[in-house]
Design a protein around this motif. Structure first.
Motif, PDB file in Angstrom:
ATOM      1  N   THR A   5      30.571  41.330  19.096  1.00 61.31           N
ATOM      2  CA  THR A   5      29.198  41.410  18.612  1.00 61.31           C
ATOM      3  C   THR A   5      28.324  42.155  19.610  1.00 61.31           C
ATOM      4  OG1 THR A   5      28.578  39.342  19.699  1.00 61.31           O
ATOM      5  CG2 THR A   5      29.483  39.191  17.453  1.00 61.31           C
ATOM      6  N   LEU A   6      27.116  42.510  19.183  1.00 57.14           N
ATOM      7  CA  LEU A   6      26.184  43.147  20.105  1.00 57.14           C
ATOM      8  C   LEU A   6      25.821  42.206  21.253  1.00 57.14           C
ATOM      9  CD1 LEU A   6      23.530  45.286  18.187  1.00 57.14           C
ATOM     10  CD2 LEU A   6      25.247  46.044  19.843  1.00 57.14           C
ATOM     11  N   GLU A   7      25.807  40.911  20.963  1.00 56.99           N
ATOM     12  CA  GLU A   7      25.540  39.947  22.032  1.00 56.99           C
ATOM     13  C   GLU A   7      26.614  40.030  23.111  1.00 56.99           C
ATOM     14  OE1 GLU A   7      25.319  39.311  18.837  1.00 56.99           O
ATOM     15  OE2 GLU A   7      23.175  38.853  18.610  1.00 56.99           O
TER      16      GLU A   7
ATOM     17  N   TRP B 222      28.623  42.604  23.693  1.00 61.77           N
ATOM     18  CA  TRP B 222      28.523  43.891  24.368  1.00 61.77           C
ATOM     19  C   TRP B 222      27.355  43.891  25.359  1.00 61.77           C
ATOM     20  CZ3 TRP B 222      32.360  46.929  24.719  1.00 61.77           C
ATOM     21  CH2 TRP B 222      33.233  47.162  23.663  1.00 61.77           C
ATOM     22  N   GLY B 223      26.252  43.230  24.962  1.00 60.65           N
ATOM     23  CA  GLY B 223      25.092  43.176  25.839  1.00 60.65           C
ATOM     24  C   GLY B 223      25.399  42.496  27.160  1.00 60.65           C
ATOM     25  N   THR B 224      26.184  41.432  27.092  1.00 57.68           N
ATOM     26  CA  THR B 224      26.595  40.747  28.322  1.00 57.68           C
ATOM     27  C   THR B 224      27.424  41.671  29.205  1.00 57.68           C
ATOM     28  OG1 THR B 224      26.614  38.609  27.187  1.00 57.68           O
ATOM     29  CG2 THR B 224      27.873  38.772  29.231  1.00 57.68           C
TER      30      THR B 224
ATOM     31  N   SER C  68      20.027  43.238  26.439  1.00 56.13           N
ATOM     32  CA  SER C  68      19.932  42.267  25.360  1.00 56.13           C
ATOM     33  C   SER C  68      20.418  42.881  24.053  1.00 56.13           C
ATOM     34  CB  SER C  68      18.489  41.799  25.193  1.00 56.13           C
ATOM     35  OG  SER C  68      17.682  42.847  24.677  1.00 56.13           O
ATOM     36  N   SER C  69      20.888  42.035  23.135  1.00 60.26           N
ATOM     37  CA  SER C  69      21.351  42.527  21.837  1.00 60.26           C
ATOM     38  C   SER C  69      20.203  43.191  21.077  1.00 60.26           C
ATOM     39  CB  SER C  69      21.932  41.382  21.010  1.00 60.26           C
ATOM     40  OG  SER C  69      20.954  40.376  20.784  1.00 60.26           O
ATOM     41  N   ARG C  70      18.989  42.686  21.252  1.00 57.73           N
ATOM     42  CA  ARG C  70      17.826  43.279  20.579  1.00 57.73           C
ATOM     43  C   ARG C  70      17.576  44.696  21.073  1.00 57.73           C
ATOM     44  NH1 ARG C  70      11.863  40.387  20.169  1.00 57.73           N
ATOM     45  NH2 ARG C  70      10.857  42.003  18.878  1.00 57.73           N
TER      46      ARG C  70
ATOM     47  N   LEU D   4      19.821  46.732  22.450  1.00 60.00           N
ATOM     48  CA  LEU D   4      20.925  47.568  21.998  1.00 60.00           C
ATOM     49  C   LEU D   4      20.773  47.928  20.520  1.00 60.00           C
ATOM     50  CD1 LEU D   4      23.985  45.875  23.760  1.00 60.00           C
ATOM     51  CD2 LEU D   4      22.767  47.952  24.448  1.00 60.00           C
ATOM     52  N   ALA D   5      20.369  46.960  19.714  1.00 62.84           N
ATOM     53  CA  ALA D   5      20.198  47.221  18.277  1.00 62.84           C
ATOM     54  C   ALA D   5      19.121  48.279  18.043  1.00 62.84           C
ATOM     55  CB  ALA D   5      19.844  45.927  17.555  1.00 62.84           C
TER      56      ALA D   5
END
Length: 261
Positions: free
Chosen positions: A179-181, A183-185, A190-192, A194-195
């Motif tokens: 998930t983007l979460e 990948w963000g880690t 943050s996933s926001r 990246l999105a």
């Protein structure tokens, strides 16, 4: 006078033509031709096998009867996804202006394919073949000015370093379901964030980009002879019918019909 050269034979002869060079190049599976650029534009045709073409802006997956226009001075890289043969025309910068400054994919018609084969046959060091080349080359270039619409799978690539890292990792592992979460880690964002960057820099959501990546991988595997059941399983689809539905919705045809066309 420009020179036409056929790799593997080492023959050269002068031809009055906007084509500066001809290259017939085989690639073994997993061969990579690293980043480079040249003043001449390149019209690259994948005659057999599957080739992935990368530029700073996008990634294209080319199968048989698919070509790509690479404008002058655009950096690019090739990855052979199977045993592949390519045919390239290198055009002088003046002629290249007629084709535009942006890289684009093309579907090669039967006529264009036959003209390319005729050019290959004319690549011999004789006056008669030089004359034949001079007749065929302008017709082929004229045909490529208005190529048939192409459904070649292309992926815009982001410029942000973190997103680029994610995309490059997914290009070599398209079945990755992180998930983007997650990948963000891994990349420190943050996933926001990246999105938002995915939408701004690729024009797609992360989910849509990953679907396009998997579509490109599916086309690659189909061209190499894999069956639909195996591809659907490898790309994480719950059933072959779900994969076929996605494929048809994206490209307008079922996988089998796409290959026939």
């Amino acid at each position: 006078m420009d020179k036409i050269w056929r790799k593997g034979y080492g023959l050269e002869y002068p031809v009055s033509s906007p084509i500066m060079r001809v290259r017939v190049q085989p690639y073994a599976t997993n061969t990579r031709e690293s980043w480079h650029a040249h003043e001449a534009a390149q019209l690259l045709y994948c005659t057999t096998g599957v080739l992935r073409v990368l530029t700073p802006e996008a990634s294209w997956t080319l199968g048989p009867y698919r070509a790509i226009w690479i404008a002058p001075d655009i950096a690019h890289e090739f990855h052979a996804l199977g045993h592949t043969h390519t045919f390239s025309l290198y055009l002088d910068p003046h002629t290249a202006r007629q084709f535009g400054p942006v890289c684009r994919s093309m579907k090669v018609s039967i006529l264009q394919h036959e003209l390319i084969l005729s050019l290959q046959q004319a690549l011999e060091c004789t006056p008669s073949n030089a004359a034949r080349f001079a007749l065929i080359a302008p017709l082929l270039l004229d045909e490529f000015k208005n190529p048939p619409p192409s459904s070649v799978c292309s992926l815009p690539l982001p410029t942000d370093r973190r997103l680029r890292n994610i995309c490059e990792l997914m290009l070599v592992a398209p079945d990755n379901n992180a998930t983007l979460e997650a990948w963000g880690t891994q990349v420190g964002a943050s996933s926001r964030t990246l999105a938002r960057l995915f939408r701004d820099q690729t024009g797609m959501t992360f989910a849509k980009w990953r679907q396009q990546l998997r579509l490109a991988e599916a086309v690659s595997q189909l061209a190499q002879g894999s069956n639909v059941i195996k591809i659907a399983e490898q790309l994480g689809y719950q059933s072959p019918s779900a994969f076929i539905s996605m494929f048809k919705k994206s490209l307008g045809e079922t996988p089998q019909r796409y290959l026939r066309n």
